[in-house]
Scaffold this active site. Structure first.
Site, PDB file in Angstrom:
ATOM      1  N   ARG A 143       3.651   9.426  -6.506  1.00 38.69           N
ATOM      2  CA  ARG A 143       5.067   9.634  -6.776  1.00 38.69           C
ATOM      3  C   ARG A 143       5.873   8.685  -5.933  1.00 38.69           C
ATOM      4  O   ARG A 143       5.568   8.487  -4.769  1.00 38.69           O
ATOM      5  CB  ARG A 143       5.467  11.063  -6.433  1.00 38.69           C
ATOM      6  CG  ARG A 143       5.150  11.967  -7.582  1.00 38.69           C
ATOM      7  CD  ARG A 143       5.306  13.408  -7.238  1.00 38.69           C
ATOM      8  NE  ARG A 143       4.479  14.159  -8.172  1.00 38.69           N
ATOM      9  CZ  ARG A 143       4.979  14.990  -9.072  1.00 38.69           C
ATOM     10  NH1 ARG A 143       6.270  15.206  -9.119  1.00 38.69           N
ATOM     11  NH2 ARG A 143       4.176  15.605  -9.909  1.00 38.69           N
ATOM     12  N   LYS A 189       2.839   2.950   1.473  1.00 38.16           N
ATOM     13  CA  LYS A 189       1.875   2.237   2.316  1.00 38.16           C
ATOM     14  C   LYS A 189       2.467   0.866   2.598  1.00 38.16           C
ATOM     15  O   LYS A 189       2.992   0.203   1.706  1.00 38.16           O
ATOM     16  CB  LYS A 189       0.494   2.159   1.675  1.00 38.16           C
ATOM     17  CG  LYS A 189       0.431   1.740   0.243  1.00 38.16           C
ATOM     18  CD  LYS A 189      -1.018   1.851  -0.235  1.00 38.16           C
ATOM     19  CE  LYS A 189      -1.109   1.560  -1.726  1.00 38.16           C
ATOM     20  NZ  LYS A 189      -2.434   1.862  -2.265  1.00 38.16           N
ATOM     21  N   GLU A 243      -8.928  10.771   6.954  1.00 34.84           N
ATOM     22  CA  GLU A 243      -9.695   9.559   6.705  1.00 34.84           C
ATOM     23  C   GLU A 243     -10.992   9.609   7.507  1.00 34.84           C
ATOM     24  O   GLU A 243     -10.966   9.852   8.716  1.00 34.84           O
ATOM     25  CB  GLU A 243      -8.853   8.353   7.147  1.00 34.84           C
ATOM     26  CG  GLU A 243      -9.343   7.035   6.660  1.00 34.84           C
ATOM     27  CD  GLU A 243      -8.584   6.561   5.415  1.00 34.84           C
ATOM     28  OE1 GLU A 243      -7.696   7.287   4.915  1.00 34.84           O
ATOM     29  OE2 GLU A 243      -8.895   5.464   4.936  1.00 34.84           O
ATOM     30  N   LYS A 272      -2.402   3.033   8.815  1.00 34.22           N
ATOM     31  CA  LYS A 272      -3.108   3.095   7.540  1.00 34.22           C
ATOM     32  C   LYS A 272      -4.538   2.648   7.808  1.00 34.22           C
ATOM     33  O   LYS A 272      -4.804   1.481   8.017  1.00 34.22           O
ATOM     34  CB  LYS A 272      -2.447   2.181   6.510  1.00 34.22           C
ATOM     35  CG  LYS A 272      -3.117   2.327   5.158  1.00 34.22           C
ATOM     36  CD  LYS A 272      -2.572   1.437   4.106  1.00 34.22           C
ATOM     37  CE  LYS A 272      -3.265   1.723   2.781  1.00 34.22           C
ATOM     38  NZ  LYS A 272      -4.709   1.956   2.874  1.00 34.22           N
TER      39      LYS A 272
END
Lengths: 529, 343
Positions: A396, A402, A279, A231
């Site tokens: 959702r 995460k 990202e 992440k």
């Protein structure tokens, strides 16, 4: 304006989703297209920047309310919201029930023009507006001019209501709301048009979002069903390659085109009809740089050769939404990933678009370890995505999670408190915490969130009964209450008295078992650096 | 000459040897009204208005020695002449007038200057020193006329009834609840009450206050509640198992605090109706002016704000501490929380 203020009140007065949608449907069913366009604009969180200096606004409101300045300030502290304070203090107009005119006129001919007026003309315009608008409309107007307009309806509810009014599917409405548009009558007609063949090729797809994982990871079932990725702490973005052009969109739906030329250049090599999700990260020598480096580039209008060399940016791609002009969001993630790898793999070496790697693991224990080591990668933790999941619209539950690294934590003592605002107006909810340094408590961090309403009520009562000194709105309290503060990042800072700045501090726990003397010291905290 | 001074048990009149609204048990006390933050249990003798005696009796243990005194009549206590005058706050609420050698002091208790169908309207009393409350002592607090707010409440109730929801309307069990009941339109549906409300409503009826019929909501199952009903309950009942058993419902709180959006949002209420039994800012200023007082003591609420305002307008004003820190809405709430659900 009246109908829009009514809609605001209806949304504000209920917590039930069905009633919010009903109120939106009522509004959009009746509103002229030009008004409805502005309503969509404001409801989707787009709002004008502050149009008037807050000092001027206070001064003119104080004048209109015919009260001394200190009394305005006392009122503001009790209400905790400038727009509302002003709405409550001003005298009611002669005819509050009268028709104030359409929203479009208020916005285009009065609100937006404020920006170009000099202060005396702004004052005249404001006093006139205040004398025409009744309580609720005046409140909405004040919210708009202070750039603080927020409403209790998510984008999803707005989309659902527009879909219901127009008969157009939710996804089409959501898609049409992405990106740049002008809030005019034509836009609104296109928004609800039943012909769903959209002309604007630049538009990204709604971003799929993940929920924070609160369970133990192994509760998610067999690890083989999941794909783990880092992440990243960068800017989430979609790269749209269509009709011979490239557009970069941030998650906030800002068009980033022009800001990251190296990424766009690479995007131009992708085949037409491709949309990537990934990202944007500052990236040097095969590894990400800290987020602060990216911030050096974000604020700049023109990018010097120097900064481009010092802080090169790449797009770490992790999903494919459109392939050869076809929407592939409905395909399973493994399939999309395979195509994505093929597309990115075909790019020339050194390209500014790369694959975000998969974090391979044979069992959950390996992922638990990987997550703990995420900070070594300059990552915030892991993303867990179900291998067979589609690319959903919005947030959702169930397929994407995460899974952030546990935050840093420090035990600190409550030393100052201030009244909160909005929903917490009138309660002491904004706290400053100190840690020990040489027998004294030095201010270390401010935190506002993390306590339950019941805990806030207790701390509020404590502050009232244990105020030692007052500095304006700030109360100095007896140093007695200890809280465990959690935060994400930590770095040296010359602007903070403790010499340390932390990122996203919040209260993790109220340590009722600890006394002030048990709190951490600056030395302990420095050791985290 | 000081007719009153602040002691650790509240305001004390030495010349008459009695307290006003004592905070703890004292031998003799004059009570302005029966709300929990103005009444202490265990006092030797209570003096209160005739209209309020039954209300006070309902809030004290059986056998408390209560002497009623009609509005406007006087008794002599020690060397002080004491009389009570309508404060317009709740049934029987009184301002206390003290006179000694031509020196006149008035303690307002809680008051409002707006009309209220369930109690005698506020009457200004001339005095040299006026001790005023200041619960809503900020200019953001300005009340709309009662009939407009009641029309909003009835409209909310009717919408709920049409949508098949029960309306849960919260207001303090003594005073506010009866004022609400008096303004509800019984044509919309049945009016049910929480035990604490029903008990005080009974006392109001026994004192001849006309109120529409109400039914004690009891502890029965949810299917017993007609969908179009409104339930009047104290705020502490919100989000309790008691309130949840009514099934699909909309909740609202009637209180002056509801004038500010944050106060309503914090309670997660569907609606807040700004209806208060305290004077608003213009009401406070008008009431103070009407007394002709040169000296004003400010208590219960935004004491520093009102004190400063009055000082800047040429009055001798000082803030007086109270047992409860009145700047918060929960003070009156806390006093109500002790009420049981059964009447």
């Amino acid at each position: 304006m009246k109908a829009f203020a009514r809609l605001y009140a209806d949304l504000d007065e209920t917590t039930a989703t069905s009633e919010k949608v009903a109120a939106l449907v009522r509004y959009f069913g009746d509103a002229p297209a030009a008004d409805a366009a502005w309503a969509v604009h404001f409801l989707s969180g787009r709002r004008p920047k502050r149009l008037i200096r807050s000092g001027d606004l206070r001064a003119w409101a104080t004048e209109a309310a015919a009260i001394p300045e200190w009394l305005f300030d006392e009122s503001y502290h009790a209400v905790g919201d400038l727009a509302e304070t002003i709405a409550l203090l001003l005298p009611e107009p002669a005819d509050p029930a009268g028709d104030s005119g359409p929203l479009r006129v208020w916005v285009e001919e009065r609100l937006l023009r404020l920006r170009d007026l000099d202060p005396p003309a702004q004052r005249t315009a404001l006093l006139a507006a205040w004398s025409e608008l009744g309580g609720r409309e005046r409140y909405v107007w004040n919210k708009l001019i202070t750039g603080a307009f927020r409403v209790g309806a998510s984008q999803r509810l707005v989309v659902r209501a527009l879909a219901e009014v127009s008969g157009v599917p939710d996804e089409v409405i959501a898609h049409r709301l992405m990106g740049a548009w002008e809030p005019d009558a034509d836009f609104f007609r296109r928004l609800v048009a039943t012909d769903t063949e959209d002309a604007d090729r630049s538009r990204p797809y709604p971003f799929a979002l993940a929920y924070p994982l609160e369970l133990e990871a192994d509760a998610l079932g067999p690890v083989e069903e999941w794909q783990a990725e880092w992440k990243w702490d960068g800017i989430r973005a979609q790269l749209v390659r269509r009709a011979g052009s490239v557009w970069l969109w941030s998650r906030g739906e800002d068009l980033l085109t022009g800001r990251f030329p190296e990424v766009e250049l690479t995007g131009g090599v992708l085949p037409d009809g491709t949309v990537l999700d990934g990202e944007l990260l500052p990236w040097l020598d095969g590894a990400p740089l800290p987020f602060a480096q990216l911030q050096r580039r974000i604020g700049r209008k023109t990018l010097s050769r120097k900064i481009l060399a010092e802080v090169p940016v790449v797009l770490l791609a992790y999903d494919l939404l459109e392939d050869a002009g076809a929407d592939v969001r409905g395909q399973p993630l493994v399939q999309r990933r395979a195509r994505l790898e093929a597309l990115v793999g075909a790019l020339p070496g050194g390209a500014a678009i790369r694959m975000s790697p998969i974090v391979a693991a044979l069992d959950w224990a390996a992922l638990v370890d990987a997550r703990q080591a995420a900070r070594d990668q300059n990552a915030e933790g892991l993303m867990l995505k179900r291998r067979n999941s589609v690319y959903g619209v919005g947030r959702r539950r169930g397929d994407w999670w995460k899974w952030k690294v546990d935050p840093y934590s420090v035990d600190a003592v409550l030393i100052y408190a201030q009244l909160g605002s909005g929903r917490r107006a009138g309660l002491f909810t904004d706290y400053t915490f100190g840690i020990w340094d040489d027998g004294k408590l030095v201010p270390f961090a401010k935190a506002y969130s993390g306590l339950t309403d019941a805990e806030i009520a207790k701390v509020d009562a404590f502050v009232r009964q244990n105020t030692v000194e007052r500095f304006g709105p700030v109360r100095v309290v007896k140093p007695e209450l200890v809280f465990e503060l959690a935060f994400e990042g930590i770095q040296r800072s010359s602007r903070h008295r403790s010499g340390i700045a932390v990122r996203f501090p919040r209260m993790a726990r109220w340590r009722t078992d600890k006394r002030a003397a048990d709190a951490d010291s600056l030395d302990t905290v420095r050791a985290l650096l | 000459m000081s007719l009153l001074r602040l002691t650790d048990r509240g305001l004390y009149c030495e010349a008459g040897d009695f307290h006003v609204d004592a905070w703890a048990a004292v031998p003799r006390v004059v009570v302005t009204h029966a709300h929990g933050d103005h009444v202490a249990w265990g006092c030797g003798a209570y003096l209160t208005s005739s209209a309020g005696a039954a209300v006070l009796a309902a809030r004290l243990p059986a056998g408390a020695a209560i002497t009623p005194l009609a509005y406007g009549e006087s008794v002599t206590m020690g060397s002080v002449r004491v009389s009570l005058h309508p404060a317009g706050h709740i049934l029987g609420s009184a301002q206390v007038r003290l006179e000694l050698h031509g020196e006149v002091w008035v303690v307002s208790g809680d008051y409002k200057t707006e009309p209220d169908p369930t109690c005698t309207p506020f009457e200004p009393v001339r005095c040299r020193t006026f001790i005023t409350e200041s619960t809503f002592g900020l200019p953001i607090y300005r009340w709309r006329p009662e009939h407009e707010v009641m029309a909003d409440i009835n409209r909310w109730w009717r919408n709920n009834a049409e949508a098949g929801r029960v309306s849960l309307l919260y207001g303090y069990a003594l005073g506010k609840a009866q004022r609400l009941i008096a303004g509800l339109d019984p044509g919309i549906g049945p009016i049910l009450t929480h035990g604490a409300v029903e008990r005080m409503t009974g006392v109001y009826r026994s004192q001849g206050v006309p109120l529409p019929p109400t039914t004690y909501a009891g502890a029965g199952a949810r299917r017993d509640t007609p969908r179009g009903a409104i339930v009047v309950a104290p705020p502490a009942a919100d989000a309790s198992p008691w309130s949840r058993r009514f099934g699909p419902s909309s909740n609202a709180f009637a209180s002056g605090w509801m004038r500010v959006r944050g106060a309503r949002r914090r309670r997660s209420l569907d609606r807040g109706f700004a209806l208060s039994d305290h004077a608003d800012w213009p009401g406070l200023l008008a009431a103070i002016e009407a007394t002709g007082a040169e000296s004003v003591w400010v208590t219960h609420g935004y004491t520093t704000v009102l004190t400063r305002w009055l000082s800047e307008h040429g009055l001798e004003a000082r803030a007086v501490a109270t047992r409860f820190e009145g700047e918060r809405e929960d003070a009156a709430d806390a006093a109500d929380t002790a009420e049981a659900a059964a009447p």
